[in-house]
Design a protein around this motif. Structure first.
Motif, PDB file in Angstrom:
ATOM      1  N   THR A 277       1.681  -9.444   9.342  1.00 24.70           N
ATOM      2  CA  THR A 277       1.727 -10.610   7.702  1.00 24.70           C
ATOM      3  C   THR A 277       1.024  -9.706   6.457  1.00 24.70           C
ATOM      4  OG1 THR A 277       0.336 -12.534   9.861  1.00 24.70           O
ATOM      5  CG2 THR A 277      -0.322 -12.360   7.308  1.00 24.70           C
ATOM      6  N   ARG A 278       1.515  -9.573   5.937  1.00 28.93           N
ATOM      7  CA  ARG A 278       0.895  -9.372   4.702  1.00 28.93           C
ATOM      8  C   ARG A 278       0.736 -10.035   4.147  1.00 28.93           C
ATOM      9  NH1 ARG A 278       3.865  -5.069   3.598  1.00 28.93           N
ATOM     10  NH2 ARG A 278       3.747  -5.067   1.239  1.00 28.93           N
ATOM     11  N   ILE A 279      -1.160  -9.427   2.822  1.00 23.79           N
ATOM     12  CA  ILE A 279      -1.602  -9.889   2.596  1.00 23.79           C
ATOM     13  C   ILE A 279      -1.390  -9.496   1.127  1.00 23.79           C
ATOM     14  CG2 ILE A 279      -3.798 -10.381   1.082  1.00 23.79           C
ATOM     15  CD1 ILE A 279      -4.275 -11.361   4.368  1.00 23.79           C
ATOM     16  N   VAL A 280      -0.730  -9.724  -0.138  1.00 16.56           N
ATOM     17  CA  VAL A 280      -0.334  -8.783  -0.880  1.00 16.56           C
ATOM     18  C   VAL A 280      -1.415  -9.542  -2.213  1.00 16.56           C
ATOM     19  CG1 VAL A 280       2.003  -8.337  -2.830  1.00 16.56           C
ATOM     20  CG2 VAL A 280       1.741  -9.091  -0.272  1.00 16.56           C
ATOM     21  N   PRO A 281      -1.977  -8.980  -2.960  1.00 20.47           N
ATOM     22  CA  PRO A 281      -2.612  -9.439  -4.028  1.00 20.47           C
ATOM     23  C   PRO A 281      -1.298 -10.149  -5.687  1.00 20.47           C
ATOM     24  CG  PRO A 281      -3.669  -6.705  -4.494  1.00 20.47           C
ATOM     25  CD  PRO A 281      -2.085  -7.158  -2.738  1.00 20.47           C
ATOM     26  N   ARG A 282      -2.127 -10.324  -6.114  1.00 18.47           N
ATOM     27  CA  ARG A 282      -1.172 -11.300  -7.094  1.00 18.47           C
ATOM     28  C   ARG A 282      -0.464 -10.213  -7.976  1.00 18.47           C
ATOM     29  NH1 ARG A 282      -4.533 -15.029 -10.230  1.00 18.47           N
ATOM     30  NH2 ARG A 282      -5.104 -12.995 -10.893  1.00 18.47           N
ATOM     31  N   GLU A 283      -1.742  -9.433  -8.545  1.00 18.06           N
ATOM     32  CA  GLU A 283      -1.294  -8.055  -9.439  1.00 18.06           C
ATOM     33  C   GLU A 283       0.483  -7.421  -8.990  1.00 18.06           C
ATOM     34  OE1 GLU A 283      -4.401  -9.085  -8.350  1.00 18.06           O
ATOM     35  OE2 GLU A 283      -4.955  -6.877  -8.250  1.00 18.06           O
ATOM     36  N   GLY A 294      -2.257 -17.399  -6.228  1.00 15.52           N
ATOM     37  CA  GLY A 294      -3.979 -17.458  -6.440  1.00 15.52           C
ATOM     38  C   GLY A 294      -3.846 -16.080  -6.491  1.00 15.52           C
ATOM     39  N   ALA A 295      -5.665 -15.601  -6.702  1.00 18.04           N
ATOM     40  CA  ALA A 295      -5.901 -14.222  -6.425  1.00 18.04           C
ATOM     41  C   ALA A 295      -4.629 -13.347  -5.352  1.00 18.04           C
ATOM     42  CB  ALA A 295      -7.373 -13.749  -6.630  1.00 18.04           C
ATOM     43  N   SER A 296      -4.612 -13.779  -4.578  1.00 19.47           N
ATOM     44  CA  SER A 296      -3.455 -12.638  -3.519  1.00 19.47           C
ATOM     45  C   SER A 296      -2.444 -13.590  -2.196  1.00 19.47           C
ATOM     46  CB  SER A 296      -4.473 -11.937  -2.400  1.00 19.47           C
ATOM     47  OG  SER A 296      -5.604 -12.825  -1.380  1.00 19.47           O
ATOM     48  N   VAL A 297      -1.543 -13.358  -2.126  1.00 19.52           N
ATOM     49  CA  VAL A 297      -1.046 -14.772  -0.937  1.00 19.52           C
ATOM     50  C   VAL A 297      -0.575 -13.695   0.164  1.00 19.52           C
ATOM     51  CG1 VAL A 297       1.367 -15.584  -1.149  1.00 19.52           C
ATOM     52  CG2 VAL A 297       0.657 -14.965  -3.086  1.00 19.52           C
ATOM     53  N   ALA A 298      -0.664 -14.636   1.392  1.00 24.36           N
ATOM     54  CA  ALA A 298      -0.894 -14.327   2.546  1.00 24.36           C
ATOM     55  C   ALA A 298       0.904 -14.422   3.484  1.00 24.36           C
ATOM     56  CB  ALA A 298      -1.968 -15.093   3.619  1.00 24.36           C
TER      57      ALA A 298
END
Length: 963
Positions: A277-283, A294-298
């Motif tokens: 799994t990768r959690i990537v911030p929107r930036e 949203g603020a991040s995507v999983a």
């Protein structure tokens, strides 16, 4: 009545602090009671370890009209609250009390770390704010501050701090329990969602159905706004469907998502490629992917036995929060189940392999439940399983049936809550029904229940102490008070005998249940308790340990020492049969000792206050001043008995009728006195002075000096205090002094004139150099004495209001040069360089004699204070519309604190460098008045060790003599 009312306040604080378990409500309840009881401002600062701050709410005002504001104080900063936080006991700063709130009895090593700290690194007073909070011995909870505490509350402040600590501890326990229950409930609920979702996914036999069910579950049950599913097709990741809010879009064949799994940098392809799994911030997302998320995507890969079948991307939509690790765990579980279902749909014929995959996922779910610290039972119908902790608690096997569970769990099985006792431990059981599935969570609360019971017992014991204090304080006299206390504690502790003694030169008996002759026999337990400084819990009395116990036939005893300021003693409670006490009794006995000290010290202080009141009354009666207390309308509310001797009035007259204080002022001075009173009303707590005349009872005007102070807002006074002093003795002394100075000065002027005249004649004669210097010294000394006489006369004229200047047009330059020549001899004799720099000056309208007198005074001072080898400079010139005359020297200088008083009458510098130099201290006083009479001003610049500069500034067009 007053003492009972004051003591009753403790009960109100106790109810406020222990009536609620929520810290915020505890704080608000306490602040409300504090302000209602007369505290001007109250605050409770709670320690927040995560921020190392003292965060509190401050209440100001009275009653329910108080206001509350939040304050945060860094622990490392310097301040009274931080100081009290580390203190061992209450601190008082002026009218503010600061009470440390400590959770448990400890050695208070943080209060004096230099002597008490035994840890490494060792803390100091400078570093304790950084080191002590990390120490396991650190127990402070916060600081309780009370401003302008009524005297009736002050003896109770330590007990209030203890009650506050108990209340905060109970609130913290409640908060911990509720947080744990919330976490368990949420965890169980999501596990139920996972279980239900697993069943739904297992029933789906088509890939589209599996993906639609997965997207619906992630949206509806886990709250994700956007769900995107892509499946692996021939080495590429291809978009399959997107769920956005309530809308479902099938994107197979139309999606822009077509990513080579082996080479694409897209985070979805990376998650599949890396099988994690990768959690990537929107930036961090590419612009085309970051739009509207949203603020991040999983990105969660859909795995089956390490084979990647696809990927699920979830987020909370525009403006939504980031995806959490906890949410990802559940998404991973669902993705795993979805992968199994997808494989089942893709390989429908390989049902055996699909069953093995589902079994593996169930095992994984069971392993998750096995790791939980609480007991969890999951029932599907009549059968289910229990994790390790549940098996330990209930004594069941891993596979459990409904009949294996205790009947006491029935309310929880129906979705409610229950508190049960199993195997000598107490548990809080919460149940949840999700369709056919029932989940039970068993959380151990044995320690919390024990502490709640102890808190209730402590509250009951505290209330008993409050009742004891109320009853005891109503007893008159120290012996009666001791008897009331002993009888109440005898009942409270179930003792057969009781004795109270006070330590003076020897132990003095205040009360005993049996009569005693003479002093207390020795050895005795009271003296032992006082020496050890702590309560004694003696279940078995050793032979010879106490002569009194042997005489009374006692087998067990409780001994409570107490100490207050200048007061100590002890209480003995005796039992004729052996007794056993549980642990923790020493703490209760210490509370009793504290209460005994407070109550008995209160009684002693009341007696002392009564004596002080009598003393104050006698002082006011024999005072030479008259003290008034006036209300806002200037009506008399109190007058000291001395008014009879000073003004002839009855001091009790204001009690019989309302009297206006200003009516006793002479009619010509009433307007000035009324203006002074109005200024006092406008400036609370300021002290103002005035002089006017009061009318004696026989009508004679009496000149007085009055000092007023507005204390209307001070609850102890509630009025304007005016102190009046008869000025007649001082005025008479000043008149006699003026007459004396005038007479003496007049008598001195005649011989001085003769000395000056003869010395001037001698100077005209041809004399040897030694004789010539002696003549110069005679002239200089006589001139100095003449200046002193003139200064005394001028001071007398100034005080009498008869000082005048006679102005006429003159040229100052020749006058200043002539004056400078007269000081040349002084310069030679003093060994001081004298420089004269006088520019051309215009014609001015001044009193030449007075101006010369001013400059002469400044030059005389300069030569007087300049040591040999130094220099004096006289300079004069025009600056704009003003004439400046400066006298500068290289003497010792003047300290900064002395400069403001230089021009006062008889003022002389106190610098060590000028001690022993002759002078009257009148020259600068007179010079200032002369310069100001010409419309000018005099200034001084000085620095210690670097000399002084005096500057006379005269306007070219000064005020007319008649102005």
């Amino acid at each position: 009545m007053a003492s009972r009312a004051e003591t009753a306040v403790l009960a109100r604080f106790q109810r406020a602090l222990l009536g609620d378990l929520e810290p915020t409500e505890i704080l608000r309840n306490f602040l409300e009671v504090a302000t209602e009881e007369g505290v001007e401002r109250a605050a409770l600062f709670l320690y927040r370890p995560e921020a190392r701050e003292l965060v509190g709410e401050v209440a100001s005002g009275r009653g329910r009209r108080y206001t509350v504001s939040s304050v945060a104080l860094p622990l490392h900063a310097k301040g009274p609250v931080q100081e009290a936080f580390f203190a061992e006991g209450p601190l008082r700063r002026g009218e503010e009390w600061l009470l440390p709130v400590v959770g448990e009895e400890e050695a208070f090593c943080w209060a004096d770390p230099e002597r008490r700290c035994r840890e490494r690194p060792r803390a100091t007073r400078e570093t304790r704010a950084l080191i002590c909070p990390s120490c396991p011995r650190f127990r402070p909870l916060g600081v309780l501050t009370l401003e302008r505490v009524p005297s009736r509350l002050q003896p109770l402040l330590p007990l209030l701090a203890q009650l506050t600590a108990l209340a905060l501890k109970n609130g913290a326990l409640l908060k911990e329990r509720d947080a744990a229950l919330r976490r368990l409930s949420q965890h169980a609920e999501r596990l139920a969602h996972v279980s239900a979702a697993s069943r739904e996914l297992a029933r789906a036999l088509e890939p589209d159905a599996v993906m639609a069910v997965l997207a619906g579950i992630l949206r509806e049950r886990l709250g994700f706004y956007r769900v995107t599913v892509a499946l692996v097709r021939e080495g590429a990741l291809v978009g399959h469907l997107t769920r956005r809010g309530e809308d479902l879009y099938w994107t197979e064949g139309r999606s822009r998502i077509r990513l080579p799994v082996a080479t694409s940098p897209d985070p979805m392809a990376q998650a599949v490629r890396e099988r994690r799994t990768r959690i990537v911030p929107r930036e961090a997302l590419p612009p085309h992917l970051a739009e509207g998320v949203g603020a991040s995507v999983a990105y969660v890969p859909v795995l089956v036995e390490e084979e990647a079948l696809g990927c699920v991307a979830v987020d909370h939509g525009p403006g939504g929060p980031p995806v959490t690790e906890e949410e990802v765990e559940y998404v991973e579980l669902l993705a795993g189940v979805a992968g199994v279902a997808l494989r089942n749909a893709q390989l429908y014929r390989e049902r055996t392999a699909l069953s093995l995959a589902l079994a593996a996922e169930r095992k994984r779910l069971s392993e998750v439940l096995e790791e939980l610290p609480d007991g969890v039972v999951v029932l599907l119908g009549e059968r289910g399983f229990a994790n390790t902790r549940a098996r330990e608690i209930l004594g069941v096997e891993a596979e459990v049936g409904l009949g294996d569970l205790p009947a006491t769990l029935a309310p929880a099985l129906e979705g409610g809550r229950a508190e049960v006792r199993l195997g000598g431990r107490t548990y809080s059981v919460r149940g949840r029904r999700l369709g056919e599935m029932r989940v039970l969570v068993l959380h151990e609360i044995t320690e919390r229940v024990r502490m709640e019971r102890a808190l209730r017992e402590q509250a009951a014991f505290t209330q008993a102490l409050v009742d004891l204090a109320q009853e005891a304080l109503s007893a008159p006299g120290l012996e009666a008070l001791a008897a009331a206390i002993a009888r109440r504690l005898q009942v409270l502790f179930g003792a057969e005998e009781a004795l109270v003694g006070m330590a003076e030169a020897e132990l003095r008996l205040l009360y005993a249940t049996r009569p005693l002759e003479g002093p207390l026999p020795r050895p005795n337990l009271l003296e032992r308790a006082l020496e050890e400084g702590k309560p004694l819990v003696l279940e078995t009395l050793a032979e010879g340990s106490c002569a009194l116990a042997e005489a009374w036939g006692l087998r067990s005893a409780l001994v409570i020492p107490f100490r207050a300021q200048g007061f100590k003693g002890g209480l003995l409670l005796g039992y004729r049969r052996p007794r056993r006490w549980a642990s923790g009794w020493e703490g209760r006995l210490a509370q009793v000792g504290l209460l005994l000290a407070l109550v008995l010290e209160k009684a002693r202080l009341l007696a002392y206050l009564e004596a002080e009141e009598e003393r104050l009354r006698a002082l006011l009666e024999h005072s030479q001043d008259v003290v008034y207390v006036l209300d806002e309308e200037a009506r008399i509310r109190f007058v000291s008995p001395s008014v009879r001797a000073v003004l002839g009035y009855d001091p009790e007259g204001y009690r019989r009728a309302a009297l206006d204080a200003l009516a006793f002022v002479h009619p010509e001075d009433q307007e000035r006195a009324r203006a002074l009173f109005q200024e006092l009303l406008a400036r609370p707590e300021a002290t103002l002075r005035g002089e006017f005349r009061l009318l004696h009872q026989d009508g004679t005007p009496i000149p007085v000096e009055a000092w007023g102070r507005n204390l209307l807002k001070d609850p102890r006074v509630g009025g304007v205090v005016v102190n009046v002093r008869d000025l007649r003795p001082r005025l008479e002394a000043e008149r006699l002094k003026g007459e004396f100075l005038a007479a003496v000065s007049h008598e001195l002027r005649t011989p001085l004139a003769a000395i000056l005249g003869l010395a001037e004649l001698l100077r005209q004669e041809p004399l040897p150099p030694e004789a010539q210097e002696s003549v110069e010294l005679i002239l200089e000394s006589a001139f100095r004495l003449k200046n002193m006489v003139d200064n005394l006369l001028d001071t007398s004229r100034l005080e009498a209001g008869r000082f005048e200047v006679s102005r006429r047009p003159v040229h100052l330059k020749p006058l200043l040069l002539e004056l400078a020549r007269s000081f040349q001899g002084v310069a030679r004799l003093s060994g001081v360089e004298f420089r004269v720099e006088v520019e051309e000056l215009p014609l001015m309208e001044v009193d030449p004699d007075r101006i010369v007198q001013v400059v002469g005074n400044l030059l005389a001072n300069a030569f007087k204070f300049t040591p040999p080898g130094g220099s004096v400079r006289l300079w004069a010139g025009v600056r704009g519309e003003e004439v400046w005359v400066e006298v500068q020297d290289t003497g010792p200088g003047i300290p900064k604190e002395e400069i403001p008083r230089l021009f006062q009458r008889y003022a002389r510098a106190k610098h060590p460098g000028v001690r022993g130099v002759a002078g009257t201290g009148l020259g600068l006083f007179i010079s200032k008045h002369i310069v100001e009479a010409h419309g000018g001003r005099i200034e001084v610049e000085s620095e210690e060790g670097k000399g002084s500069l005096f500057r006379v500034i005269l306007p070219l067009y000064g005020p007319h003599p008649g102005d």
